[in-house]
Design an enzyme around this catalytic site. Structure first.
Site, PDB file in Angstrom:
ATOM      1  N   ALA A   1      31.307  43.635  -0.588  1.00 45.40           N
ATOM      2  CA  ALA A   1      30.319  42.938  -1.308  1.00 45.40           C
ATOM      3  C   ALA A   1      30.744  42.285  -2.408  1.00 45.40           C
ATOM      4  O   ALA A   1      31.495  42.750  -3.036  1.00 45.40           O
ATOM      5  CB  ALA A   1      29.153  44.149  -1.522  1.00 45.40           C
TER       6      ALA A   1
ATOM      7  N   GLY B   1       3.154 -15.701   6.966  1.00 46.64           N
ATOM      8  CA  GLY B   1       2.455 -14.984   8.239  1.00 46.64           C
ATOM      9  C   GLY B   1       3.628 -14.577   9.117  1.00 46.64           C
ATOM     10  O   GLY B   1       4.790 -15.165   9.094  1.00 46.64           O
TER      11      GLY B   1
ATOM     12  N   ASN C   1      38.192  29.643  -6.116  1.00 44.82           N
ATOM     13  CA  ASN C   1      39.046  28.214  -5.401  1.00 44.82           C
ATOM     14  C   ASN C   1      39.362  27.106  -6.260  1.00 44.82           C
ATOM     15  O   ASN C   1      40.107  25.904  -6.113  1.00 44.82           O
ATOM     16  CB  ASN C   1      38.320  27.732  -4.119  1.00 44.82           C
ATOM     17  N   TYR C   2      38.662  27.155  -7.383  1.00 45.53           N
ATOM     18  CA  TYR C   2      38.437  26.048  -8.362  1.00 45.53           C
ATOM     19  C   TYR C   2      39.172  26.302  -9.635  1.00 45.53           C
ATOM     20  O   TYR C   2      38.477  27.166 -10.314  1.00 45.53           O
ATOM     21  CB  TYR C   2      37.214  25.280  -8.301  1.00 45.53           C
TER      22      TYR C   2
ATOM     23  N   ALA D   1      38.976  47.945  -4.617  1.00 42.56           N
ATOM     24  CA  ALA D   1      37.575  47.127  -5.140  1.00 42.56           C
ATOM     25  C   ALA D   1      37.657  46.904  -6.569  1.00 42.56           C
ATOM     26  O   ALA D   1      38.553  47.470  -7.332  1.00 42.56           O
ATOM     27  CB  ALA D   1      36.484  48.354  -5.013  1.00 42.56           C
TER      28      ALA D   1
ATOM     29  N   ARG E   1       0.777  -1.015  -0.070  1.00 47.40           N
ATOM     30  CA  ARG E   1       0.093  -0.102  -0.169  1.00 47.40           C
ATOM     31  C   ARG E   1       0.708   1.380  -0.194  1.00 47.40           C
ATOM     32  O   ARG E   1       0.366   2.409  -0.177  1.00 47.40           O
ATOM     33  CB  ARG E   1      -0.990  -0.094   1.125  1.00 47.40           C
TER      34      ARG E   1
HETATM   35  C1  UD1 Z   1      -0.825  -8.657  12.703  1.00 42.40           C
HETATM   36  C2  UD1 Z   1      -1.373  -9.448  13.751  1.00 42.40           C
HETATM   37  C3  UD1 Z   1      -2.738  -8.782  14.140  1.00 42.40           C
HETATM   38  C4  UD1 Z   1      -2.230  -7.581  14.776  1.00 42.40           C
HETATM   39  C5  UD1 Z   1      -1.437  -6.798  13.842  1.00 42.40           C
HETATM   40  C6  UD1 Z   1      -1.009  -5.394  14.086  1.00 42.40           C
HETATM   41  C7  UD1 Z   1      -1.081 -11.717  13.325  1.00 42.40           C
HETATM   42  C8  UD1 Z   1      -1.665 -13.006  12.926  1.00 42.40           C
HETATM   43  N1  UD1 Z   1      -1.910 -10.822  13.358  1.00 42.40           N
HETATM   44  O1  UD1 Z   1      -1.622  -8.581  11.476  1.00 42.40           O
HETATM   45  O2  UD1 Z   1      -3.488  -9.487  15.168  1.00 42.40           O
HETATM   46  O3  UD1 Z   1      -3.537  -6.484  14.967  1.00 42.40           O
HETATM   47  O4  UD1 Z   1      -0.517  -7.292  13.093  1.00 42.40           O
HETATM   48  O5  UD1 Z   1      -0.654  -4.385  13.283  1.00 42.40           O
HETATM   49  O6  UD1 Z   1       0.026 -11.831  13.723  1.00 42.40           O
HETATM   50  N2  UD1 Z   1       5.497  -9.857   8.488  1.00 42.40           N
HETATM   51  C9  UD1 Z   1       6.506 -10.717   8.150  1.00 42.40           C
HETATM   52  N3  UD1 Z   1       6.478 -11.756   7.633  1.00 42.40           N
HETATM   53  C10 UD1 Z   1       5.214 -12.325   7.252  1.00 42.40           C
HETATM   54  C11 UD1 Z   1       3.896 -11.455   7.638  1.00 42.40           C
HETATM   55  C12 UD1 Z   1       4.238 -10.393   8.065  1.00 42.40           C
HETATM   56  O7  UD1 Z   1       7.893 -10.598   8.670  1.00 42.40           O
HETATM   57  O8  UD1 Z   1       4.946 -13.503   6.696  1.00 42.40           O
HETATM   58  C13 UD1 Z   1       5.829  -8.566   9.421  1.00 42.40           C
HETATM   59  C14 UD1 Z   1       5.392  -7.371   8.566  1.00 42.40           C
HETATM   60  O9  UD1 Z   1       6.369  -6.921   7.932  1.00 42.40           O
HETATM   61  C15 UD1 Z   1       4.911  -6.515   9.594  1.00 42.40           C
HETATM   62  C16 UD1 Z   1       4.085  -7.374  10.960  1.00 42.40           C
HETATM   63  O10 UD1 Z   1       4.902  -8.930  10.445  1.00 42.40           O
HETATM   64  O11 UD1 Z   1       5.874  -5.705  10.141  1.00 42.40           O
HETATM   65  C17 UD1 Z   1       2.857  -7.332  10.671  1.00 42.40           C
HETATM   66  O12 UD1 Z   1       2.652  -8.049   9.422  1.00 42.40           O
HETATM   67  P1  UD1 Z   1       0.898  -7.455   9.008  1.00 42.40           P
HETATM   68  O13 UD1 Z   1       0.790  -8.370   7.738  1.00 42.40           O
HETATM   69  O14 UD1 Z   1       1.147  -6.215   8.675  1.00 42.40           O
HETATM   70  O15 UD1 Z   1      -0.013  -7.831  10.143  1.00 42.40           O
HETATM   71  P2  UD1 Z   1      -1.199  -8.458  10.103  1.00 42.40           P
HETATM   72  O16 UD1 Z   1      -1.211  -9.951   9.423  1.00 42.40           O
HETATM   73  O17 UD1 Z   1      -2.258  -7.403   9.451  1.00 42.40           O
END
Ligand code: UD1
Ligand code: CA
Length: 457
Positions: A379, A79, A385-386, A422, A15
């Site tokens: 003024a 995740g 210098n270059y 000057a 986003r």
């Molecule tokens: C997650 C939480 C949610 C919480 C929210 C707060 C989970 C399942 N959910 O949601 O409860 O309210 O954060 O912002 O944890 N990231 C990784 N690898 C991945 C996925 C994410 O490194 O595979 C990192 C992202 O870069 C980010 C953070 O984890 O910094 C959170 O990921 P994001 O997808 O924004 O959070 P949600 O899944 O929306």
């Protein structure tokens, strides 16, 4: 027990609509992830945080310092639970693991210390907050005794669960051995097909491990950055806090909404800062300085009673007491000004040492120079210098007087108390105490007439 911070930063940040990884976008002039790294180092001094990175990891490592963290790649973003699992080889069983997010930049050291203090060594701590609009966040589930029993993601939540306003910011403190046991057990049968870190709460509750919740001092601490609008909101919050801190320390801000702090500043008492001033990098301002409107100070130290007049840009300079600079001055890196030096409008000074009481009041360029005390630079004076290949130095002794529109072709030395007429082009050293000038003789042409328009001929 050691606190080991793990920062999850593998998300793409779609986003943001940017070619830059989300966590490299700047808040107060510093990448989001760098804010979190600095906070991690304040909470666990001397302990490298583990950063879980994904896309464009090399950019992160190059720009944030390979050596300041342990970098772990998450090849596929499956995740938050899967992300934390990747960090486990760097975690010891007896570590207390503090999980932070690379895109939640303003979580405070105080709140994290509160979380650490409140969580029993074998327990699970987390931060929760109540938001008037909890949309997008995981909701906190509590039982009849008000104990936390789980977290439900919005996409998996029922209507009733969605009405819960207590949310999960995603910041947890857990035992390393617990994580190593629980993370491999997480499943991904949920609305997003992801391995949810949030599911470890249920696993903890099933093992009767106490879950401790702590609230942040301010809600903004736990807000994440997903798009540029949220980034701008957090920037405003950060700036407001920074401005209030300065005011509490005795600084007058003529409008606290119109000053931007992008670095580390130390400001004395009774300093007055006018509107639209930007302070960047390391800035030190002594007591009673006046900083005029629309001015930028970057990596600069001002002594006491310095006046910077409006529309000046001062970068990488050391400026002693009672100097007066501007309006419309540009002072560039490597400049050192002694006390009571005056740098006036449309004057550019670069990499020069200028001693006490010297005045360069109008329209000049002074580069690679060493100028003595009480010198008057007229003024339009220019140090040439270059030569197109190399830079050369100009040296001017104490009490010299440089007439207006002089060109000093460096390398060149003007002796103490010398006067330069000057309009001179000075290509050889000018001796002390004498008048030196180079000037084409003035002529007057008799019987000369202005050309007439065709119609009058
Ligand atoms: C997650 C939480 C949610 C919480 C929210 C707060 C989970 C399942 N959910 O949601 O409860 O309210 O954060 O912002 O944890 N990231 C990784 N690898 C991945 C996925 C994410 O490194 O595979 C990192 C992202 O870069 C980010 C953070 O984890 O910094 C959170 O990921 P994001 O997808 O924004 O959070 P949600 O899944 O929306
Ligand atoms: Ca997600």
């Amino acid at each position: 027990m050691t606190i080991q911070v793990v920062i999850l930063a593998a998300g793409q940040g779609k986003r943001m609509h940017s070619s830059l990884p989300k966590v490299m976008h700047a808040l107060a002039g510093k990448p989001l992830l760098k804010h979190v790294i600095d906070t991690a180092l304040a909470v666990a001094p001397g302990k490298k945080p583990v950063i879980v990175y994904g896309h464009q990891g090399q950019i992160l490592r190059d720009q944030l310092g390979e050596q300041d963290a342990s970098w772990v790649e998450q090849k596929e973003q499956l995740g938050t639970g899967h992300a934390l699992l990747q960090a486990m080889p760097a975690v010891k069983d007896q570590d207390r693991v503090l999980v932070l997010y690379g895109d939640v930049p303003l979580i405070s050291v105080n709140t994290l210390n509160k979380l650490i203090a409140a969580t029993p060594a074998q327990g699970l701590g987390m931060i929760t907050a109540r938001l008037p609009d909890p949309a997008g966040y995981g909701r906190i589930l509590r039982d009849a005794h008000n104990q936390i029993v789980g977290i439900v993601e919005e996409k998996d939540a029922t209507e009733t669960e969605r009405a819960i306003t207590e949310i999960n910011p995603g910041i947890y403190l857990l035992q390393g051995s617990h994580l190593k046991k629980w993370l491999p057990r997480l499943g991904n049968t949920n609305a997003q097909g992801e391995y949810y870190l949030t599911d470890v709460i249920t696993l903890a509750v099933n093992e009767s491990i106490p879950v401790q919740a702590v609230q942040p001092a301010k809600t903004e601490e736990i807000l994440g950055v997903n798009d540029r609008i949220q980034l701008a909101r957090l920037e405003r919050f950060y700036q407001r806090e920074a401005a209030e801190n300065l005011m509490r320390q005795g600084v007058t801000l003529l409008d606290p909404e119109r000053v931007d702090i992008r670095g580390e500043v130390r400001i004395g008492r009774d300093v007055v800062i006018d509107v639209n001033v930007i302070l960047e990098g390391r800035v030190v301002i002594g007591d009673r300085c006046l900083i005029g409107a629309h001015t930028i100070l970057r990596d600069t130290t001002l002594g006491e009673n310095v006046e910077i007049r409006p529309h000046s840009l001062i970068d990488g300079a050391q400026i002693a007491d009672e100097c007066v600079i501007g309006p419309f001055a540009r002072v560039r890196p490597g400049t050192q000004l002694g006390g009571k030096v005056h740098i006036g409008n449309f004057v550019e000074v670069k990499k020069s040492r200028i001693a006490e009481g010297t005045k360069i009041n109008h329209l000049s360029y002074i580069g690679d120079s060493k100028i003595g005390r009480q010198v008057n630079i007229g003024a339009g004076t220019i140090t040439c210098n270059y030569d197109g290949v190399n830079k050369h130095r100009t040296i001017i002794g104490d009490n010299a007087f440089i007439g207006s529109c002089t060109q000093l072709v460096a390398p060149v030395t003007v002796g103490a108390r010398a006067t330069i007429g000057a309009g001179s082009t000075i290509i050889h050293d000018a001796p002390p105490d004498k008048l030196t000038l180079s000037r084409a003789p003035q002529q007057t042409i008799d019987h000369w007439q202005r050309p007439l328009p065709e119609s009058q001929k």
